[in-house]
Design a protein around this motif. Structure first.
Motif, short mmCIF file in Angstrom:
data_model
loop_
_atom_site.label_atom_id
_atom_site.label_comp_id
_atom_site.label_asym_id
_atom_site.label_seq_id
_atom_site.Cartn_x
_atom_site.Cartn_y
_atom_site.Cartn_z
N GLU A 169 0.63 -1.22 -0.08
CA GLU A 169 0.02 -0.07 0.04
C GLU A 169 0.93 1.30 0.00
O GLU A 169 0.32 2.32 -0.48
CB GLU A 169 -1.17 -0.11 1.27
N ALA A 170 1.93 0.98 0.45
CA ALA A 170 2.88 2.36 0.74
C ALA A 170 3.33 2.85 -0.73
O ALA A 170 3.64 3.78 -1.29
CB ALA A 170 4.15 2.06 1.74
N MET A 171 3.77 1.56 -1.29
CA MET A 171 4.15 1.79 -2.78
C MET A 171 3.00 2.23 -3.63
O MET A 171 3.40 3.02 -4.84
CB MET A 171 4.83 0.44 -3.36
N VAL A 172 1.74 2.01 -3.48
CA VAL A 172 0.75 2.48 -4.41
C VAL A 172 0.54 3.78 -3.83
O VAL A 172 0.37 4.63 -4.97
CB VAL A 172 -0.56 1.66 -3.93
N ARG A 173 0.74 4.35 -2.76
CA ARG A 173 0.58 5.89 -2.45
C ARG A 173 1.71 6.66 -3.08
O ARG A 173 1.80 7.63 -3.78
CB ARG A 173 0.74 5.90 -0.88
N GLU A 174 2.90 6.00 -3.32
CA GLU A 174 3.93 6.47 -3.78
C GLU A 174 3.60 6.54 -5.30
O GLU A 174 3.94 7.86 -5.87
CB GLU A 174 5.34 5.90 -3.59
N SER A 175 3.07 5.78 -5.96
CA SER A 175 2.93 5.92 -7.34
C SER A 175 1.81 6.83 -7.51
O SER A 175 1.68 7.63 -8.57
CB SER A 175 2.15 4.42 -7.82
N LEU A 176 0.88 7.02 -6.59
CA LEU A 176 -0.20 8.00 -6.97
C LEU A 176 0.33 9.53 -6.71
O LEU A 176 0.13 10.24 -7.39
CB LEU A 176 -1.33 7.92 -5.68
N SER A 177 1.45 9.28 -5.79
CA SER A 177 2.00 10.71 -5.81
C SER A 177 2.76 11.00 -6.84
O SER A 177 3.20 12.35 -7.24
CB SER A 177 3.12 10.67 -4.43
N HIS A 178 3.19 10.23 -7.78
CA HIS A 178 3.70 10.32 -9.01
C HIS A 178 2.94 10.80 -10.19
O HIS A 178 3.43 10.79 -11.42
CB HIS A 178 4.86 9.40 -9.34
N GLY A 179 1.64 10.75 -10.09
CA GLY A 179 0.72 11.08 -11.08
C GLY A 179 0.22 9.81 -11.69
O GLY A 179 -0.53 9.86 -12.79
N LEU A 180 0.34 8.74 -11.27
CA LEU A 180 -0.03 7.59 -12.02
C LEU A 180 -1.42 6.97 -11.48
O LEU A 180 -1.75 7.21 -10.61
CB LEU A 180 0.80 6.21 -11.56
N ARG A 181 -2.27 6.54 -12.49
CA ARG A 181 -3.39 5.99 -12.21
C ARG A 181 -3.45 4.54 -11.92
O ARG A 181 -2.53 3.95 -12.23
CB ARG A 181 -4.27 6.12 -13.62
#
Length: 338
Positions: free
Chosen positions: A38-50
């Motif tokens: 989940e932490a890596m998912v949040r990191e992806s969202l912070s980089h603008g990924l869907r």
């Protein structure tokens, strides 16, 4: 332990390492990988990924699911299905139509534009591969290959999936519906993954040595009472384009923003032994029973020797035309107007 140049768990988590379209997070019963996932998912969202969030066992945290960039694919068993007994087969495995799941994921990818090469990045995250592996290992591998092929059209897109390596290995070794002499599920998954991140408990550091990782046997089931999912060890195994494998070991922690931080651990290199000088009177490796030095006269005589190939280079070549030879006085490059 060798670490590939530019290889870093930090770079993968921050989407700076683009040559990893399929990343697997493996866990044991003692150390869960879900908080790190989940932490890596949040990191992806912070980089603008869907994000296409596939839920097979449990729903993700509320702060992730309420993001407008998250498109859920919920395949958890409904209470009515569990009550009616239609969610599980007689041997306890989940009843999941992997073909329909693949179609649903591809439809979400089409909606997010992941199939287009000029689209932004998309992360497909799967909370647990065990329900799929218990249905069909072949169909699960085909599903992962198909999604990887779709997301690899854009550099920043990725598939992130979690699986319990101890449970899946036990199933492959003779669990319900499994046959013996079957390759370990972990081996099959690692063969198609671009990077595998193994999550371990902090106590595992005491048993690690440089260049050593695992004996291949399943980890014993340990009580979850001391499981701290917000901190642990990770070991990255990265498949480079050259075919070689790169490795990295790090400590991970999830900070107050619920983002992952990594601190690499470097194995200490063994100290080089200092050669001892041979004792006086001993016959060492550099001592021989004849003189290797040249006298001044020997050096002059050596410099005055004319080598045969140097003499041959000083000669001239004469050529006498035969009667059949046709001599042409014209310039062969005359038509080039040089």
């Amino acid at each position: 332990m060798s670490v590939a140049a530019g290889l870093s768990i930090k770079r993968i988590a921050a989407h700076q390492q683009h040559a990893v379209p399929l990343v697997l997070l493996s866990e044991t019963a003692r150390q869960s990988a879900l908080p790190l996932l989940e932490a890596m998912v949040r990191e992806s969202l912070s980089h603008g990924l869907r994000v296409v969030a596939v839920c097979l066992e449990q729903v993700y945290s509320a702060d992730i699911m309420r993001q407008p960039e998250v498109a859920p694919v919920d395949r958890r068993p409904l209470p009515a299905q569990i009550a009616a007994g239609s969610a599980f087969s007689l041997d306890g495995t989940r009843r999941i139509d992997i073909g329909q799941l693949r179609a649903d994921i591809c439809a979400k990818l089409e909606q997010t534009g992941a199939a287009s090469t000029d689209s932004g990045g998309v992360l497909v995250v799967i909370d647990d591969l065990e329900p799929l592996l218990s249905v069909s290992r072949t169909a699960t591998l085909a599903l992962l290959r198909a999604i990887r092929s779709t997301v690899s059209r854009t550099q920043s897109s990725r598939v992130l999936a979690r699986y319990p390596r101890d449970t899946t290995d036990q199933r492959a070794s003779g669990g319900p519906g499994a046959s013996f002499n079957t390759p370990l599920v972990s081996t099959m998954l690692c063969s198609i993954a671009d990077a595998v991140i193994d999550v371990h408990h902090m106590d595992a550091l005491d048993t690690w040595m440089p260049g050593w990782y695992s004996d291949g046997r399943a980890q014993p089931f340990v009580s979850l009472g001391d499981n701290d999912g917000r901190r642990g060890l990770v070991r990255l195994e990265h498949k480079r384009p050259s075919g070689k494998m790169g490795y990295e070991v790090a400590v991970f922690e999830i900070d107050e923003r619920l983002r992952p931080t990594f601190t690499p651990i470097k194995a200490a290199a063994p100290a080089a032994a200092t050669p001892e000088a041979p004792a006086a009177g001993d016959m060492g490796a550099t001592q021989v029973p004849f003189n290797l030095e040249l006298t001044e006269k020997q050096r002059q005589d050596r410099a005055g020797v004319e080598l045969p190939y140097l003499e041959a280079q000083a000669g001239e070549i004469y050529y006498q035309l035969d009667n059949e030879d046709d001599w042409d006085d014209e310039d062969p490059d005359d038509d080039l107007e040089i």
